[in-house]
Design an enzyme around this catalytic site. Structure first.
Site, short mmCIF file in Angstrom:
data_model
loop_
_atom_site.label_atom_id
_atom_site.label_comp_id
_atom_site.label_asym_id
_atom_site.label_seq_id
_atom_site.Cartn_x
_atom_site.Cartn_y
_atom_site.Cartn_z
N GLY A 7 4.75 -0.26 4.79
CA GLY A 7 3.80 -0.30 3.68
C GLY A 7 3.20 -1.68 3.63
CB SER A 9 1.43 -4.78 -0.25
OG SER A 9 1.88 -6.09 0.06
N GLY A 10 -0.92 -6.12 1.82
CA GLY A 10 -1.89 -7.21 1.81
C GLY A 10 -1.26 -8.51 1.34
N GLY A 11 0.07 -8.52 1.23
CA GLY A 11 0.79 -9.74 0.85
C GLY A 11 1.57 -10.29 2.04
CB VAL A 12 3.07 -13.65 2.63
CG1 VAL A 12 4.08 -13.82 1.50
CG2 VAL A 12 3.53 -14.42 3.86
CG ASP A 13 7.11 -11.13 0.45
OD1 ASP A 13 7.28 -12.24 1.00
OD2 ASP A 13 7.10 -10.97 -0.77
CB SER A 14 4.27 -5.87 3.44
OG SER A 14 2.98 -6.31 3.14
CG MET A 33 1.16 3.12 -0.19
SD MET A 33 2.69 3.00 -1.14
CE MET A 33 3.64 1.96 -0.04
CB CYS A 100 6.02 1.91 -8.20
SG CYS A 100 4.84 1.84 -6.85
CB CYS A 201 4.23 -1.29 -8.69
SG CYS A 201 4.49 -0.39 -7.19
#
Length: 396
Positions: A7, A9-14, A33, A100, A201
Site C-alpha cells: 500500500g 501512500s505517498g509517504g516515506v514509510d511505505s 488507495m 481503517c 487515515c
C-alpha cells in the site's frame, strides 16, 4: 518468487517498505488507495490525494515496480465515515485509523491484492510480525511493537485477526524513523523529506473538527463547570461481596445534571467535543484551563472541570462487552472467572501502563494500577505482554 502488494501512500514509510521487499527478493506491486473524493471537506483547496498518489507513482517508477490507483472511496464512506459520524452523534469517540486498518487496508484492499495473485500485503507501519507454535504445533501469528519506541504503531493494528496477520508484512518494523529517512535519501526518493501526514487515515489534510462540522449540524447548548469538591466525587464506597461488584462500581462513569455546577458559556454542539478536550471551549477567567469531563449529547450539555488533575477526568476501571472484545492471540484469551496481568493503553501516544484483565460473564474489565485520564467510550483499549499486543476492545 513470492508476490507482495504494497500500500503505497505517498509517504516515506511505505516507499522504503517497498524498496526493502525488493531487496529481499519479492516481486513487488505498488497500489495507492484512493479513499476519499469529497473535495468539500478538505480544509484547503489543495487536492491531497492527487499529490500523494503522484508521489507514490514517482516512487514506483524510481523502484521500477508496477503501480496503480484503486478507488475504495465507496467502501471507506460506508465502513469508516458513516460509522464515525454515527459514533460522534451518540457521544462516543471512535478511532478511524484502527478501523481503517481492520476494514480497509487488511480487508477490502487485501482482497484486491489477493485477486492480483499476491501472497502478502505490506504496509509502512512501525510494528513487527512474529510466528510461534501453539500446543498443537500450528502457526500462531504475533503482532509486536516496532523497534522504534517513539513510532510504535502496533496500537493502530490492534483489531487485526490471525487470518489478516498471516498475509501481512511490516518491512520497516525493525528500523527507526531516522533510519527510514536515511534510506529514502540515499535512494533519492521524492518522499525522503516529506512530513508525516496528520490527517485522517488516507483522507489527507482533513482536521477532525472541521470534518465533523460539515456533516453534523450545529446545535447551541451550555457548558457547565463542575467544581472538584462536588459531592459526586465523594460517594460513599460500599462493602463489596465480590471482585466483580467492586469492578462494576469503579467502572461507572460520573453522572451530572445541569445543576451539578455553574453555566459558564455556550457551545455549538456537544457531539463536536470529547472527554479530555481542552481546545475549543473558549472559557476565560479561570486559574487553570478547563477540560471536558463529560458530554451529554441527549441534553446537549458539556461538563467541564478546571485543571488537568480534576477528579472528573480520572477512572481506573473500564469495561469491554463480549461483542466488542477482540483477541489477536485467540489461544491466550481468558475464560469466565480468569484474570491476567498485562500492560495496556487507551490511546496511541500513551505509555503502556500496568493493568489486570478480568473476564466475567458479559465481557471483560480492565483495571489499571493508576487512574487513567479521559477514558472515552468508543475508543480502543489494547493490552500487551512485553512487546506483543495480545488483543483489544471498544470501551463501553
Amino acid at each position: 518468487m513470492k508476490r507482495v502488494v504494497v500500500g503505497l501512500s505517498g509517504g516515506v514509510d511505505s516507499s522504503v517498505a517497498a524498496y526493502l521487499l525488493q531487496q529481499q527478493g519479492y516481486e513487488v506491486i505498488g497500489l495507492f488507495m484512493k479513499n476519499w473524493h469529497d473535495d468539500s471537506v478538505t480544509i484547503s483547496n489543495e487536492c491531497p490525494w492527487l499529490e500523494d498518489s503522484n508521489d507514490a507513482m514517482l516512487v514506483a517508477e524510481k523502484l521500477g515496480i508496477p503501480f496503480q490507483v484503486v478507488d475504495l472511496s465507496k467502501e471507506y464512506q460506508e465502513r469508516i465515515v458513516d460509522y464515525m459520524f454515527n459514533e460522534y452523534e451518540r457521544g462516543r469517540t471512535p478511532n478511524p485509523d484502527v478501523l481503517c486498518n481492520r476494514e480497509i487496508k487488511f480487508d477490502v484492499f487485501m482482497k484486491i491484492a489477493l485477486e492480483l495473485g499476491a501472497d502478502y500485503v505490506a504496509t509502512g507501519h512501525y510494528c513487527r510480525r512474529g510466528v510461534v507454535q501453539d500446543v498443537h504445533g500450528n502457526d500462531v501469528y504475533q503482532l509486536k511493537a516496532g523497534v522504534d519506541n517513539n513510532k510504535d504503531q502496533s496500537y493502530f493494528l490492534c483489531q487485526l485477526s490471525q487470518k489478516q496477520l498471516s498475509k501481512a508484512l511490516f518491512p520497516i518494523g525493525e528500523l527507526t524513523k531516522p533510519e527510514v529517512r536515511e534510506i529514502a535519501k540515499e535512494l533519492d526518493l521524492v518522499t525522503a523529506d516529506k512530513k508525516d501526514s496528520q490527517g485522517l487515515c488516507f483522507i489527507g489534510k482533513v482536521r477532525l473538527p472541521e470534518f465533523l462540522q460539515q456533516k453534523l449540524q450545529p446545535k447551541e447548548g451550555v457548558i457547565v463547570q463542575v467544581d472538584k469538591s462536588n459531592q459526586t466525587y465523594n460517594k460513599e464506597i460500599p462493602v463489596f461481596e465480590t471482585k466483580e461488584e467492586e469492578l462494576a462500581f469503579y467502572s461507572q462513569k460520573y453522572s451530572y445534571t445541569i445543576t451539578s455546577g455553574k453555566i459558564v458559556a455556550k457551545h455549538q454542539g456537544a457531539h463536536y467535543f470529547t472527554k479530555g478536550q481542552r481546545k475549543g471551549l473558549a472559557v476565560g477567567g479561570t486559574q487553570e484551563p478547563l477540560f471536558v469531563i463529560e458530554t451529554d449529547v441527549k441534553e446537549n450539555i458539556i461538563y467541564a472541570g478546571e485543571g488537568k488533575q480534576h477528579p472528573g477526568l480520572y477512572r481506573k476501571v473500564l469495561f469491554v462487552s463480549n461483542a466488542e472484545l477482540h483477541w489477536i492471540r485467540e489461544d491466550l484469551s481468558l475464560k469466565t472467572g480468569e484474570s491476567k496481568d498485562v500492560l495496556a493503553r487507551i490511546r496511541y501516544r500513551q505509555p503502556l501502563e500496568k493493568a489486570t484483565l478480568y473476564q466475567v460473564e458479559g465481557g471483560m474489565y480492565v483495571e489499571f494500577q493508576n487512574p487513567q485520564s479521559a477514558i472515552q467510550e468508543g475508543q480502543f483499549v489494547a493490552w500487551h505482554l512485553e512487546d506483543e499486543l495480545l488483543g483489544s476492545g471498544v470501551i463501553a
